[in-house]
Design an enzyme around this catalytic site. Structure first.
Site, PDB file in Angstrom:
ATOM      1  N   ASP A 116      43.470  44.920  39.054  1.00 46.68           N
ATOM      2  CA  ASP A 116      42.486  45.970  38.963  1.00 46.68           C
ATOM      3  C   ASP A 116      41.734  46.276  40.187  1.00 46.68           C
ATOM      4  O   ASP A 116      41.651  45.368  41.074  1.00 46.68           O
ATOM      5  CB  ASP A 116      41.502  45.550  37.972  1.00 46.68           C
ATOM      6  CG  ASP A 116      41.976  45.309  36.287  1.00 46.68           C
ATOM      7  OD1 ASP A 116      42.921  45.808  36.406  1.00 46.68           O
ATOM      8  OD2 ASP A 116      41.231  44.638  35.740  1.00 46.68           O
TER       9      ASP A 116
HETATM   10  N1  URA Z   1      43.606  40.757  34.621  1.00 42.02           N
HETATM   11  C1  URA Z   1      42.626  41.317  34.706  1.00 42.02           C
HETATM   12  O1  URA Z   1      41.749  41.597  33.546  1.00 42.02           O
HETATM   13  N2  URA Z   1      42.575  42.088  35.749  1.00 42.02           N
HETATM   14  C2  URA Z   1      43.124  41.990  36.783  1.00 42.02           C
HETATM   15  O2  URA Z   1      43.205  42.644  37.808  1.00 42.02           O
HETATM   16  C3  URA Z   1      44.258  41.011  36.577  1.00 42.02           C
HETATM   17  C4  URA Z   1      44.557  40.095  35.327  1.00 42.02           C
END
Ligand code: URA
Length: 253
Positions: A116
């Site tokens: 993310d």
């Molecule tokens: N899980 C999440 O919630 N975000 C990420 O970036 C990776 C794994």
């Protein structure tokens, strides 16, 4: 080698035009490769090919005048992605993206999975499409380890829940591993290491939220045998030969 129809349930093996594959190997220019194909000097897996645009994958053996052409050099990098960067290689909205942090090696490197925008940490980049597909295929259960800072003081009931599985969008998560690093009762926050073997969207954030402990900060520190270790935020390094060997071995299980 294939025509363009493909079973929609199968993993998509990256393919490219034959002339591009020959040119990428450094043998000659793309224009010259087209000439070689038309002249009947190119074989794929031992069969003569004279049709321009024939699609080949990295698994196909290409030869010119009987000599095998090696595929493009495989490159494997690991990046410590900073917070605020999106994991796409180009963005129509001109947002900060990871491609600006990659070294220019004259080839297109792709990320193995995503993080993310507000997540920091380890992402592997490579031009080895086969490895990307395998690493992301659920059957290999590649472990991903995260450090998550949570709001609230995590307790054993929540830990058990995270470990045994949580219903996310109607499907239970696979068993996970939780190691509690710190619980700060005064400031009501906790730090855990959470290891999962799936790659569902926002999985860590959702798992923690649904257990009652929203994620405040998230960082990936390991993918399979590859560790982030002391790699500086915003920088990349090449995987070592032993690391590449470990990855390949893992996928042969
Ligand atoms: N899980 C999440 O919630 N975000 C990420 O970036 C990776 C794994």
């Amino acid at each position: 080698m294939t025509d363009k129809t493909e079973d929609s349930n199968s993993i998509q093996i990256p393919r490219e035009r034959l002339q591009k594959r020959i040119a990428k190997s450094g043998y000659c220019s793309r224009r010259h490769a087209e000439q070689l194909i038309v002249e009947g000097r190119v074989k794929v897996n031992g069969s003569l090919i004279t049709t321009l645009g024939t699609q080949v994958s990295e698994e196909d053996t290409v030869s010119v005048d009987g000599k095998t052409i090696s595929a493009a050099r495989k490159v494997y990098l690991v990046m410590n992605k900073p917070k605020g960067y999106i994991t796409t290689l180009s963005d129509p909205f001109n947002r900060l993206n990871v491609s600006s942090l990659l070294p220019d090696l004259g080839m297109q490197l792709k990320p193995v999975g995503r993080l993310d925008k507000d997540t920091e940490g380890l992402i592997i980049f490579t031009n080895d499409g086969n490895l990307i597909n395998k690493l992301l295929h659920p059957k290999h259960h590649i472990e991903k380890e995260y450090v998550a800072q949570l709001k609230g003081c995590i307790h054993s009931k929540a830990i058990k829940k995270l470990e045994s599985g949580i219903l996310l969008d109607g499907v239970k998560t696979k068993p996970a591993n939780v190691k509690v690093i710190h619980v700060d009762e005064q400031n009501e926050k906790s730090t855990i290491h959470l290891t999962i073997s799936e790659g569902r969207k926002h999985q860590v954030k959702k798992m923690c939220l649904y257990t009652g402990f929203p994620v405040k900060k998230l960082k990936r520190i390991r993918m399979g045998p590859i560790e982030l270790d002391k790699l500086k935020v915003g920088t990349c390094r090449m995987l070592t030969k032993p690391e590449c060997d470990m990855l390949i071995q893992l996928l042969e299980r």
